[in-house]
Scaffold this motif. Structure first.
Motif, PDB file in Angstrom:
ATOM      1  N   UNK A   1       0.807  -1.196   0.000  1.00 26.71           N
ATOM      2  CA  UNK A   1       0.000   0.000   0.000  1.00 26.71           C
ATOM      3  C   UNK A   1       0.855   1.268   0.000  1.00 26.71           C
ATOM      4  N   UNK A   2       2.081   1.167   0.463  1.00 30.07           N
ATOM      5  CA  UNK A   2       2.949   2.339   0.530  1.00 30.07           C
ATOM      6  C   UNK A   2       3.137   2.995  -0.846  1.00 30.07           C
ATOM      7  N   UNK A   3       3.367   2.215  -1.911  1.00 31.15           N
ATOM      8  CA  UNK A   3       3.519   2.873  -3.211  1.00 31.15           C
ATOM      9  C   UNK A   3       2.275   3.657  -3.635  1.00 31.15           C
ATOM     10  N   UNK A   4       1.091   3.178  -3.253  1.00 26.85           N
ATOM     11  CA  UNK A   4      -0.123   3.916  -3.590  1.00 26.85           C
ATOM     12  C   UNK A   4      -0.184   5.238  -2.843  1.00 26.85           C
ATOM     13  N   UNK A   5       0.213   5.230  -1.577  1.00 26.64           N
ATOM     14  CA  UNK A   5       0.220   6.471  -0.796  1.00 26.64           C
ATOM     15  C   UNK A   5       1.228   7.458  -1.364  1.00 26.64           C
ATOM     16  N   UNK A   6       2.413   6.970  -1.687  1.00 30.02           N
ATOM     17  CA  UNK A   6       3.445   7.844  -2.256  1.00 30.02           C
ATOM     18  C   UNK A   6       2.984   8.373  -3.611  1.00 30.02           C
ATOM     19  N   UNK A   7       2.384   7.494  -4.410  1.00 25.87           N
ATOM     20  CA  UNK A   7       1.875   7.927  -5.715  1.00 25.87           C
ATOM     21  C   UNK A   7       0.804   8.993  -5.580  1.00 25.87           C
ATOM     22  N   UNK A   8      -0.087   8.817  -4.616  1.00 28.88           N
ATOM     23  CA  UNK A   8      -1.122   9.819  -4.381  1.00 28.88           C
ATOM     24  C   UNK A   8      -0.543  11.144  -3.930  1.00 28.88           C
ATOM     25  N   UNK A   9       0.460  11.085  -3.073  1.00 26.84           N
ATOM     26  CA  UNK A   9       1.089  12.322  -2.611  1.00 26.84           C
ATOM     27  C   UNK A   9       1.814  13.026  -3.758  1.00 26.84           C
ATOM     28  N   UNK A  10       2.433  12.241  -4.630  1.00 20.83           N
ATOM     29  CA  UNK A  10       3.098  12.837  -5.791  1.00 20.83           C
ATOM     30  C   UNK A  10       2.073  13.485  -6.711  1.00 20.83           C
ATOM     31  N   UNK A  11       0.929  12.803  -6.881  1.00 20.87           N
ATOM     32  CA  UNK A  11      -0.129  13.371  -7.734  1.00 20.87           C
ATOM     33  C   UNK A  11      -0.636  14.685  -7.162  1.00 20.87           C
ATOM     34  N   UNK A  12      -0.840  14.754  -5.841  1.00 19.34           N
ATOM     35  CA  UNK A  12      -1.294  16.010  -5.221  1.00 19.34           C
ATOM     36  C   UNK A  12      -0.239  17.089  -5.371  1.00 19.34           C
ATOM     37  N   UNK A  13       1.033  16.712  -5.211  1.00 20.71           N
ATOM     38  CA  UNK A  13       2.111  17.697  -5.348  1.00 20.71           C
ATOM     39  C   UNK A  13       2.171  18.241  -6.777  1.00 20.71           C
ATOM     40  N   UNK A  46       0.671  12.447   4.484  1.00 18.15           N
ATOM     41  CA  UNK A  46       1.813  12.173   5.365  1.00 18.15           C
ATOM     42  C   UNK A  46       1.453  11.258   6.539  1.00 18.15           C
ATOM     43  N   UNK A  47       0.388  11.553   7.316  1.00 18.23           N
ATOM     44  CA  UNK A  47       0.059  10.620   8.393  1.00 18.23           C
ATOM     45  C   UNK A  47      -0.385   9.256   7.863  1.00 18.23           C
ATOM     46  N   UNK A  48      -1.064   9.242   6.730  1.00 20.59           N
ATOM     47  CA  UNK A  48      -1.451   7.967   6.135  1.00 20.59           C
ATOM     48  C   UNK A  48      -0.236   7.142   5.758  1.00 20.59           C
ATOM     49  N   UNK A  49       0.752   7.782   5.193  1.00 22.13           N
ATOM     50  CA  UNK A  49       1.994   7.094   4.843  1.00 22.13           C
ATOM     51  C   UNK A  49       2.685   6.570   6.104  1.00 22.13           C
ATOM     52  N   UNK A  50       2.721   7.376   7.147  1.00 23.69           N
ATOM     53  CA  UNK A  50       3.350   6.952   8.398  1.00 23.69           C
ATOM     54  C   UNK A  50       2.642   5.726   8.984  1.00 23.69           C
ATOM     55  N   UNK A  52       0.944   3.455   7.309  1.00 27.91           N
ATOM     56  CA  UNK A  52       1.245   2.296   6.463  1.00 27.91           C
ATOM     57  C   UNK A  52       2.657   1.779   6.690  1.00 27.91           C
ATOM     58  N   UNK A  53       3.613   2.671   6.846  1.00 28.08           N
ATOM     59  CA  UNK A  53       4.990   2.245   7.118  1.00 28.08           C
ATOM     60  C   UNK A  53       5.072   1.516   8.455  1.00 28.08           C
ATOM     61  N   UNK A  54       4.380   2.029   9.459  1.00 23.15           N
ATOM     62  CA  UNK A  54       4.356   1.389  10.781  1.00 23.15           C
ATOM     63  C   UNK A  54       3.712   0.004  10.678  1.00 23.15           C
ATOM     64  N   UNK A  55       2.614  -0.098   9.960  1.00 19.15           N
ATOM     65  CA  UNK A  55       1.921  -1.368   9.791  1.00 19.15           C
ATOM     66  C   UNK A  55       2.824  -2.379   9.075  1.00 19.15           C
ATOM     67  N   UNK A  56       3.505  -1.950   8.031  1.00 22.92           N
ATOM     68  CA  UNK A  56       4.391  -2.848   7.296  1.00 22.92           C
ATOM     69  C   UNK A  56       5.548  -3.324   8.171  1.00 22.92           C
ATOM     70  N   UNK A  57       6.087  -2.430   8.993  1.00 22.47           N
ATOM     71  CA  UNK A  57       7.185  -2.811   9.884  1.00 22.47           C
ATOM     72  C   UNK A  57       6.709  -3.848  10.905  1.00 22.47           C
ATOM     73  N   UNK A  58       5.516  -3.652  11.441  1.00 22.41           N
ATOM     74  CA  UNK A  58       4.976  -4.632  12.398  1.00 22.41           C
ATOM     75  C   UNK A  58       4.745  -5.978  11.725  1.00 22.41           C
TER      76      UNK A  58
END
Length: 68
Positions: A1-13, A46-50, A52-58
């Motif tokens: 899911x992280x790539x989708x969040x990053x992709x969405x943030x790039x699209x907004x930027x 940003x919080x959504x990405x955080x 997802x990163x936390x979830x993936x690490x767990x």
């Protein structure tokens, strides 16, 4: 899911950059809130990405523990 969040943030930027470039047109047509919407989309990602990163690490830690 992280790539989708990053992709969405790039699209907004990118949308925000386009809005910055078209700032005068947006002002003439009373659409200056579009720039703020792009900023909000980027910042809310940003919080959504955080999360997802936390979830993936767990999940990685849990899988490592199961293998041991």
């Amino acid at each position: 899911m992280v790539p989708f969040a990053v992709g969405g943030m790039i699209a907004w930027a990118l949308a925000g950059v386009v809005c910055l470039l078209a700032r005068d047109w947006l002002a003439v047509h009373d659409r200056t809130d579009w720039l703020w919407t792009c900023l909000a989309g980027l910042l809310l990602g940003l919080p959504g990405l955080a999360v997802m990163l936390h979830h993936d690490a767990r999940r990685r830690r849990r899988r490592r523990a199961e293998r041991s």
